[in-house]
Design an enzyme around this catalytic site. Structure first.
Site, mmCIF file in Angstrom:
data_model
loop_
_atom_site.group_PDB
_atom_site.id
_atom_site.type_symbol
_atom_site.label_atom_id
_atom_site.label_comp_id
_atom_site.label_asym_id
_atom_site.label_seq_id
_atom_site.Cartn_x
_atom_site.Cartn_y
_atom_site.Cartn_z
ATOM 1 N N HIS A 103 0.816 -1.215 0.000
ATOM 2 C CA HIS A 103 0.000 0.000 0.000
ATOM 3 C C HIS A 103 0.849 1.263 0.000
ATOM 4 O O HIS A 103 1.932 1.335 0.589
ATOM 5 C CB HIS A 103 -1.038 0.002 1.124
ATOM 6 C CG HIS A 103 -0.540 -0.041 2.527
ATOM 7 N ND1 HIS A 103 -0.218 1.092 3.237
ATOM 8 C CD2 HIS A 103 -0.361 -1.080 3.382
ATOM 9 C CE1 HIS A 103 0.134 0.760 4.471
ATOM 10 N NE2 HIS A 103 0.072 -0.556 4.589
ATOM 11 N N ASP A 116 -0.114 4.343 1.073
ATOM 12 C CA ASP A 116 -0.339 5.321 2.141
ATOM 13 C C ASP A 116 0.409 4.963 3.410
ATOM 14 O O ASP A 116 0.681 3.793 3.694
ATOM 15 C CB ASP A 116 -1.835 5.476 2.438
ATOM 16 C CG ASP A 116 -2.499 4.190 2.917
ATOM 17 O OD1 ASP A 116 -2.153 3.108 2.386
ATOM 18 O OD2 ASP A 116 -3.368 4.254 3.805
ATOM 19 N N ASP A 133 5.644 0.958 7.262
ATOM 20 C CA ASP A 133 4.285 0.500 6.983
ATOM 21 C C ASP A 133 3.660 1.465 5.982
ATOM 22 O O ASP A 133 3.066 2.453 6.359
ATOM 23 C CB ASP A 133 3.493 0.473 8.289
ATOM 24 C CG ASP A 133 2.050 0.035 8.128
ATOM 25 O OD1 ASP A 133 1.688 -0.451 7.037
ATOM 26 O OD2 ASP A 133 1.275 0.198 9.091
ATOM 27 N N GLU A 148 -4.909 1.815 2.371
ATOM 28 C CA GLU A 148 -5.059 0.609 3.189
ATOM 29 C C GLU A 148 -5.357 0.966 4.633
ATOM 30 O O GLU A 148 -6.135 0.281 5.305
ATOM 31 C CB GLU A 148 -3.778 -0.226 3.099
ATOM 32 C CG GLU A 148 -3.846 -1.596 3.777
ATOM 33 C CD GLU A 148 -3.387 -1.603 5.236
ATOM 34 O OE1 GLU A 148 -3.487 -2.657 5.884
ATOM 35 O OE2 GLU A 148 -2.926 -0.544 5.736
ATOM 36 N N GLU A 149 -4.744 2.042 5.102
ATOM 37 C CA GLU A 149 -4.829 2.386 6.520
ATOM 38 C C GLU A 149 -6.216 2.862 6.941
ATOM 39 O O GLU A 149 -6.490 2.979 8.135
ATOM 40 C CB GLU A 149 -3.798 3.469 6.856
ATOM 41 C CG GLU A 149 -2.350 3.057 6.644
ATOM 42 C CD GLU A 149 -1.856 2.059 7.678
ATOM 43 O OE1 GLU A 149 -2.654 1.641 8.542
ATOM 44 O OE2 GLU A 149 -0.675 1.696 7.616
ATOM 45 N N ASP A 152 3.490 -6.794 5.299
ATOM 46 C CA ASP A 152 2.842 -5.722 6.067
ATOM 47 C C ASP A 152 2.725 -6.066 7.538
ATOM 48 O O ASP A 152 1.701 -5.807 8.171
ATOM 49 C CB ASP A 152 1.457 -5.454 5.464
ATOM 50 C CG ASP A 152 0.904 -4.081 5.841
ATOM 51 O OD1 ASP A 152 1.637 -3.294 6.451
ATOM 52 O OD2 ASP A 152 -0.265 -3.802 5.523
ATOM 53 N N HIS A 196 3.059 2.589 13.339
ATOM 54 C CA HIS A 196 2.088 3.611 13.756
ATOM 55 C C HIS A 196 2.567 4.400 14.969
ATOM 56 O O HIS A 196 1.758 4.944 15.717
ATOM 57 C CB HIS A 196 0.714 2.995 14.050
ATOM 58 C CG HIS A 196 0.035 2.410 12.862
ATOM 59 N ND1 HIS A 196 -1.322 2.150 12.820
ATOM 60 C CD2 HIS A 196 0.510 2.033 11.650
ATOM 61 C CE1 HIS A 196 -1.634 1.639 11.644
ATOM 62 N NE2 HIS A 196 -0.529 1.555 10.912
#
Length: 418
Positions: free
Chosen positions: A87, A89, A150, A184-185, A208, A391
């Protein structure tokens, strides 16, 4: 394997270039992609895929980048068509969208100063996992943002391996499809926008999850919910028997939920219902919810309980208008596993064994793009990037682990070619 190809060097260069492109997704946006930076990154990647020899490279109307590396074999034979999905993002956790990375060469141990001006320190006492990487190169952010491993570590991984294949034409491989997807997030929105009539693969992979050795082929079944409440307004001096307060109804609803089945009170394969938003005034209220469970039965039972709770509120407050909307977001990858398709999972463990990687098999308390893709009949397990602390501003990426992740990708390609 070509001993002259420096996986770590190539990966580092690519990763550092990708994270310079700000691509946070925006949950409040309705369109896909939700941010302009994802378009910028997509265009860079599409051009690079063409340079690496992929065909049918294009970006669709939803910012999904697709490309195909045609089969290259010394002897013609049938091989599975394999996909990789990463992904574009990075997560928005109210930090800076701009990532400023630094490379710690031969990490000596102890605390790491991320940002001297702001006094941001990555403390070994708070992150004892750092001790495992003494002597290795580590990439961190300046502490004002996430690092973006990520999922830009996954993009750099795939691009590094594609470059290796280009420079080593003696290596056999089957047909490989690449899909870089947005958003995706914020609910796996981009995976839904892949052109599956062109992304024709037998199985796929995402890269991921976190530390060296992690393997994920169990995820939550996930849904979202919204409870809408319309009350009756009245002046307090004459409100008795007339006023129906939507905020008080919201309180009753929340109190009907089991406090032991919330994110802060569950772990492992335990599911939860998370009240993550409440907006109210004297007329209307809306409660937003996340529903999660590894068990499909448990997931359906949670949705049924929420509907029953709303039905009870309707009986208690007949003057109010109360409704609930539930939406399935993604499914457990494991529910798509069967004897005919689990070879792609077995191949991960074969690759780990050949590379002397100790597997850490996790039931993920979340989901990946593979959670949605697997529900379409394309089994899509997940393996590690090598990073820690997704994150968070404490996110860091050990380069030895990133290299091992690249080597797993290459082994999976070689295994499929057999």
């Amino acid at each position: 394997m070509d001993s002259n190809f420096n996986f770590k060097k190539v990966f580092e260069e690519k990763f550092l270039s990708y994270i310079k492109i700000s691509s946070q997704s925006n949950a409040s946006a309705k369109e896909v992609p939700s941010s302009q930076g994802q378009w910028t990154l997509a265009k860079v990647l599409a051009a690079e895929l063409e340079d690496l020899g992929l065909e049918d490279v294009y970006i669709n109307n939803f910012c999904v980048v697709h490309g195909v590396l045609k089969k290259r074999l010394k002897t013609d034979r049938d091989t599975p068509v394999v996909g990789w999905v990463c992904h574009l993002d990075t997560v928005d956790v109210s930090q800076s969208p701009d990532i400023k990375a630094k490379v710690i060469r031969s990490y000596p141990g102890g605390d790491i100063v991320q940002n001297e001006d702001l006094g941001i320190i990555l403390k070994e006492a708070d992150h004892p996992e750092l001790k495992a990487y003494v002597g290795q190169d580590i990439i961190i952010s300046d502490g004002t943002s996430v690092l973006g491993a990520d999922n830009k570590a996954a993009i750099a991984n795939v691009m590094t391996v594609l470059q290796y294949l280009k420079e080593n034409p003696q290596v056999d491989h089957g047909e490989i499809h690449i899909a870089f997807v947005p958003d995706e997030e914020i609910g796996l929105r981009g995976a839904r926008k892949i052109d599956y009539d062109k992304f024709k693969v037998d199985y796929a992979y995402t890269i991921d999850c976190c530390q060296l050795g992690e393997v994920v082929y169990e995820t939550f079944n996930a849904g979202s919910g919204r409870v809408h409440i319309k009350g009756v307004s009245a002046h307090p001096m004459s409100a008795k028997g007339k006023l129906v307060n939507p905020l008080m109804i919201s309180n009753d609803f929340i109190n009907m939920l089991d406090r032991n089945q919330t994110p802060e009170n569950t772990e492992g394969r335990e599911g939860y219902i998370w009240v993550n938003g409440l907006n109210s005034n004297v007329i209307e209220a809306e409660i937003s919810l996340n529903i999660r469970d590894h068990s499909k039965i448990g997931y359906e039972n949670k949705k049924a309980y929420l509907r029953q709770a709303v039905d009870l509120l309707k009986l208690k407050y007949p003057k109010a208008e109360i409704s609930i909307e539930l939406e399935d977001v993604y499914a457990n990858i494991y529910d798509a596993v069967n004897d005919d398709n689990r070879e792609c999972i077995d191949n991960i463990y074969k690759a780990f064994e050949e590379l002397d990687i100790e597997p850490i098999t996790l039931p993920m308390r979340g989901g990946t793009d593979g959670s949605f893709i697997s529900s379409l009949g394309i089994l899509t397990p997940n393996y590690f990037t090598g990073a820690h602390n997704f994150h968070a501003t404490s996110e860091f990426l050990p380069m030895d682990s990133a290299e091992k992740s690249c080597l797993v990708t290459l082994k999976l390609i070689e295994e499929a070619a057999k």
